[in-house]
Design an enzyme around this catalytic site. Structure first.
Site, mmCIF file in Angstrom:
data_model
loop_
_atom_site.group_PDB
_atom_site.id
_atom_site.type_symbol
_atom_site.label_atom_id
_atom_site.label_comp_id
_atom_site.label_asym_id
_atom_site.label_seq_id
_atom_site.Cartn_x
_atom_site.Cartn_y
_atom_site.Cartn_z
ATOM 1 N N LYS A 59 0.866 -1.183 0.000
ATOM 2 C CA LYS A 59 0.000 0.000 0.000
ATOM 3 C C LYS A 59 0.907 1.239 0.000
ATOM 4 O O LYS A 59 1.438 1.648 1.030
ATOM 5 C CB LYS A 59 -0.921 0.037 1.224
ATOM 6 N N GLU B 297 9.963 1.149 10.529
ATOM 7 C CA GLU B 297 11.023 2.119 10.196
ATOM 8 C C GLU B 297 10.394 3.492 10.333
ATOM 9 O O GLU B 297 9.668 3.948 9.449
ATOM 10 C CB GLU B 297 11.491 1.901 8.753
ATOM 11 N N CYS C 267 14.200 10.509 6.164
ATOM 12 C CA CYS C 267 14.187 10.195 7.592
ATOM 13 C C CYS C 267 15.579 10.236 8.200
ATOM 14 O O CYS C 267 15.719 10.266 9.405
ATOM 15 C CB CYS C 267 13.575 8.825 7.802
ATOM 16 N N GLU D 114 11.164 16.345 14.296
ATOM 17 C CA GLU D 114 11.740 16.200 12.954
ATOM 18 C C GLU D 114 11.081 17.246 12.044
ATOM 19 O O GLU D 114 9.862 17.280 11.915
ATOM 20 C CB GLU D 114 11.391 14.784 12.486
HETATM 21 N N1 LIG Z 1 12.814 4.971 9.136
HETATM 22 C C1 LIG Z 1 12.701 5.021 7.826
HETATM 23 O O1 LIG Z 1 13.273 4.200 7.099
HETATM 24 C C2 LIG Z 1 11.834 6.071 7.186
HETATM 25 C C3 LIG Z 1 11.896 6.239 5.801
HETATM 26 C C4 LIG Z 1 11.092 7.226 5.216
HETATM 27 C C5 LIG Z 1 10.244 8.006 5.987
HETATM 28 N N2 LIG Z 1 10.216 7.819 7.313
HETATM 29 C C6 LIG Z 1 9.361 8.649 8.149
HETATM 30 O O2 LIG Z 1 8.088 8.843 7.535
HETATM 31 C C7 LIG Z 1 7.560 10.100 7.925
HETATM 32 C C8 LIG Z 1 7.124 10.866 6.674
HETATM 33 O O3 LIG Z 1 6.079 10.277 6.063
HETATM 34 P P1 LIG Z 1 4.541 10.602 6.448
HETATM 35 O O4 LIG Z 1 4.461 11.656 7.450
HETATM 36 O O5 LIG Z 1 3.776 10.747 5.205
HETATM 37 O O6 LIG Z 1 4.240 9.244 7.168
HETATM 38 P P2 LIG Z 1 2.833 8.592 7.488
HETATM 39 O O7 LIG Z 1 3.100 7.714 8.652
HETATM 40 O O8 LIG Z 1 1.753 9.562 7.566
HETATM 41 O O9 LIG Z 1 2.547 7.716 6.171
HETATM 42 C C9 LIG Z 1 3.339 6.615 5.798
HETATM 43 C C10 LIG Z 1 2.438 5.567 5.145
HETATM 44 O O10 LIG Z 1 1.469 5.137 6.091
HETATM 45 C C11 LIG Z 1 0.171 5.270 5.533
HETATM 46 N N3 LIG Z 1 -0.788 5.477 6.607
HETATM 47 C C12 LIG Z 1 -1.106 6.618 7.257
HETATM 48 N N4 LIG Z 1 -2.066 6.383 8.178
HETATM 49 C C13 LIG Z 1 -2.363 5.072 8.093
HETATM 50 C C14 LIG Z 1 -3.267 4.214 8.788
HETATM 51 N N5 LIG Z 1 -4.081 4.655 9.746
HETATM 52 N N6 LIG Z 1 -3.288 2.903 8.455
HETATM 53 C C15 LIG Z 1 -2.475 2.439 7.483
HETATM 54 N N7 LIG Z 1 -1.601 3.190 6.795
HETATM 55 C C16 LIG Z 1 -1.549 4.490 7.104
HETATM 56 C C17 LIG Z 1 0.296 6.399 4.544
HETATM 57 O O11 LIG Z 1 -0.744 6.362 3.601
HETATM 58 C C18 LIG Z 1 1.653 6.073 3.939
HETATM 59 O O12 LIG Z 1 1.509 5.037 2.998
HETATM 60 C C19 LIG Z 1 8.666 10.817 8.629
HETATM 61 O O13 LIG Z 1 8.501 10.760 10.003
HETATM 62 C C20 LIG Z 1 9.909 10.021 8.224
HETATM 63 O O14 LIG Z 1 10.967 10.125 9.128
HETATM 64 C C21 LIG Z 1 10.973 6.866 7.940
HETATM 65 O O1 LIG Z 2 13.708 8.440 4.243
HETATM 66 C C1 LIG Z 2 14.254 7.461 4.641
HETATM 67 C C2 LIG Z 2 15.069 6.517 3.829
HETATM 68 C C3 LIG Z 2 16.278 7.179 3.370
HETATM 69 C C4 LIG Z 2 17.293 6.239 2.789
HETATM 70 O O2 LIG Z 2 17.067 5.035 2.633
HETATM 71 O O3 LIG Z 2 18.370 6.733 2.499
#
Ligand SMILES: NC(=O)c1ccc[n+]([C@@H]2O[C@H](COP(=O)([O-])OP(=O)(O)OC[C@H]3O[C@@H](n4cnc5c(N)ncnc54)[C@H](O)[C@@H]3O)[C@@H](O)[C@H]2O)c1
Ligand SMILES: O=CCCC(=O)O
Length: 539
Positions: free
Chosen positions: A229, A306, A340, A438
């Protein structure tokens, strides 16, 4: 190998041709259902013909992919280019009932896919990797259109995404078990590793390709099937990847993509509570990660989370300032600060603080923001309004508490609604919001420190622990500080820690589980021990 043989170019050509009518039929349906568009939060003035920008037009599909086929739906949501606000297409707004079909397809496919050999799965992954790299330009164009990052950065993301296919093709045959001497002397025991089953893969918008392949390549290597998804802001790259998986010969039902916007919560709950799904792998915010974990408890799913970060970037006084600035720019401004692992807090020793701020300001002043498809653009827009609002609020807060803006500091409405000028703030104080939250945007807040002890305490004073960075030429300090940092990853004298070969993941509220590396495949397998009674002489 039967159905798992490499598709000949001829077969690929047939698949390309046969893709035509189904897309046309789907588009007719989409046009007919246009009045039913739901959730149109933005009102676009124009539309973009994405297919005209691609050399393989079939890669742009406005459909979910279930059991290897386009899955039409009467309701759709629009998807926009954040650089121009033009509509780039629509996508099926699937209900949990429709998502059930994807779970059923993945579940059926699992019964045969689990029995393929690791070598067959490795071959499929390599085939997929080759097709992805052959489509690098097209996939990058779609990434730039839906995410906004500059085209060269998007091409880099495609190569990064493909590296996980390559890596896990190598790992598939290396999922070794153990031979164990049990406490009962005449017994012998072994362990084997088996695929866990159907996996739900939930990914964010900031890496529309790589966050998917980092998970799915490991899942396929292990013998699992998946329901992906993607974020509703960036669905088309995911759909194109699934199409390429099919062309690569990956059996129908192994890679499914479901898209939704209005039913996000319900679909999320469905993926977490359906008993046929054995694992949820999620990349996104800490709050949503918590929710998914709570929802998954009734079915006791295995989880990889993650989550968000708040990376400290620490520059000790023995670092050449030019090196420190180069690493800071890479770490802080990649994806316009929307990764992230982006540096969120820059801690610079007082002895080189002024020089660092000056050179950083000069470098950032040279950035060119704009539409990522245009020549010379170095930084694109933010993803949406909420992102720009948060960045703006963080700048206002930092300034209110004594920070001084050296460059940027405001929206770039003259470029587009979702653009923010890359910003450097000096004299940032420990009490500001950026210290705890963040930002996920192009703001370099630079803090001054005097001692190693002080900076390590400041760096660790957050709830999350994903990436961290330290710059020094002193090898003793490297070990001393790296071992004290409460983070899953530490970059030493570099602004980039991401690599398919190294474990990626966090501690504290950044979640758990590791992706990439030799550990990534373990997340998709279970260990079974088999004990043989009385077969040997006691040792
Ligand atoms: N640790 C990592 O590897 C990593 C990588 C990329 C992004 N991030 C983090 O992601 C965040 C940025 O993305 P965002 O704010 O759009 O994240 P988000 O958590 O809002 O969304 C991420 C995913 O979850 C889905 N989602 C949201 N609510 C949901 C629910 N109730 N049930 C199921 N799915 C749901 C979204 O549609 C999307 O596909 C930042 O905090 C970033 O640090 C972490
Ligand atoms: O945003 C998180 C992932 C970033 C990366 O894999 O380098």
């Amino acid at each position: 190998m039967g159905q798992f043989t490499r598709p000949m170019k001829m077969q690929w050509a047939i698949t390309r041709q046969s893709a035509g009518p189904s897309v046309a039929a789907h588009n007719q349906m989409a046009a007919a259902s246009a009045p039913m568009l739901r959730n149109a939060q933005r009102c676009s003035l124009s539309t973009i013909n994405v297919k005209d920008k691609l050399s393989s037009r079939y890669l742009f599909r406005e459909a979910a992919i279930i059991n290897g086929k386009d899955f039409p739906s009467a309701a759709h949501f629009p998807v926009y280019d954040p650089a121009t606000e033009a509509q780039i297409g629509v996508c099926p707004d699937l209900t949990p009932r429709q998502v059930d079909e994807a779970i059923a397809a993945a579940s059926n496919a699992f019964s045969s896919f689990r029995r393929t050999t690791p070598f067959e799965r490795a071959k499929l992954l390599r085939e997929w990797r080759d097709l992805v790299m052959e489509s690098q330009e097209d996939l990058a164009t779609m990434i730039t259109l839906e995410n906004g990052k500059p085209i060269d950065e998007a091409k880099g993301e495609v190569a990064y995404a493909a590296s996980f296919m390559d890596w896990f093709a190598g790992e598939a045959p290396r999922a070794y078990g153990d031979v164990i001497a049990p406490s009962v002397g005449a017994n012998r025991a072994i362990t084997i590793k088996q695929p866990i089953g159907v996996c739900a893969i939930i990914t964010p918008w900031n890496f529309p390709a790589a966050m998917i392949t980092r998970k799915v390549s490991a899942a396929i290597a292990a013998g699992c099937t998946v329901v992906i998804k993607p974020d509703s802001e960036t669905p088309y790259t995911a759909i194109a990847l699934a199409k390429l998986a099919k062309i690569a010969g990956i059996p129908d039902g192994v890679v499914n993509v479901v898209t939704t916007k209005s039913y996000l919560k319900e679909v999320g709950e469905k993926l977490c509570t359906d008993e046929r799904i054995k694992k949820v792998s999620f990349t996104g915010s800490t709050n949503v990660g918590r929710l998914l974990m709570a929802q998954s408890s009734s079915t006791l799913k295995k989880l990889s989370l993650e989550l968000g970060g708040n990376a400290p970037f620490i520059v000790f006084p023995d670092t050449p300032v030019a090196d420190a600035v180069a690493a800071a720019v890479t770490s802080k401004f990649r994806g316009s600060g929307q990764t992230c692992v982006c540096a969120n807090r820059l801690f610079v020793h007082e002895s080189i603080y002024d020089e660092f701020c000056e050179l950083l300001t000069e470098t950032v002043s040279g950035f060119k923001i704009g539409n990522g498809l245009e020549e010379g653009v170095t930084h694109g827009p933010l993803i949406h309004d909420r992102a720009v609002n948060k960045v703006e609020a963080h700048v206002e807060d930092a300034v209110k508490r004594g920070g001084k803006v050296l460059v940027g500091g405001n929206r770039a409405m003259e470029v587009g609604k979702y653009f923010f000028h890359p910003t450097v703030i000096r004299d940032a104080k420990p009490g500001i919001r950026i210290m705890k939250e963040e930002t996920f945007g192009p703001i370099a807040a630079v803090f001054k420190f005097s001692s190693e002890e002080e900076v390590v305490a400041l760096a660790n004073d957050v709830e999350v622990g994903l990436a961290s960075y330290l710059l020094t030429k002193d090898i003793n300090r490297v070990f001393r500080v790296a071992e004290q940092l409460e983070y899953g990853m530490v970059g030493v004298n570099t602004g980039i820690v991401s690599d398919c070969a190294t474990p990626f993941g966090g501690v504290k509220f950044s979640g758990f589980g590791r992706e990439g590396s030799k550990y990534g495949i373990e997340e998709y397998m279970t260990i079974k021990s088999i004990t043989f009674g009385g077969v040997g002489a006691p040792y």
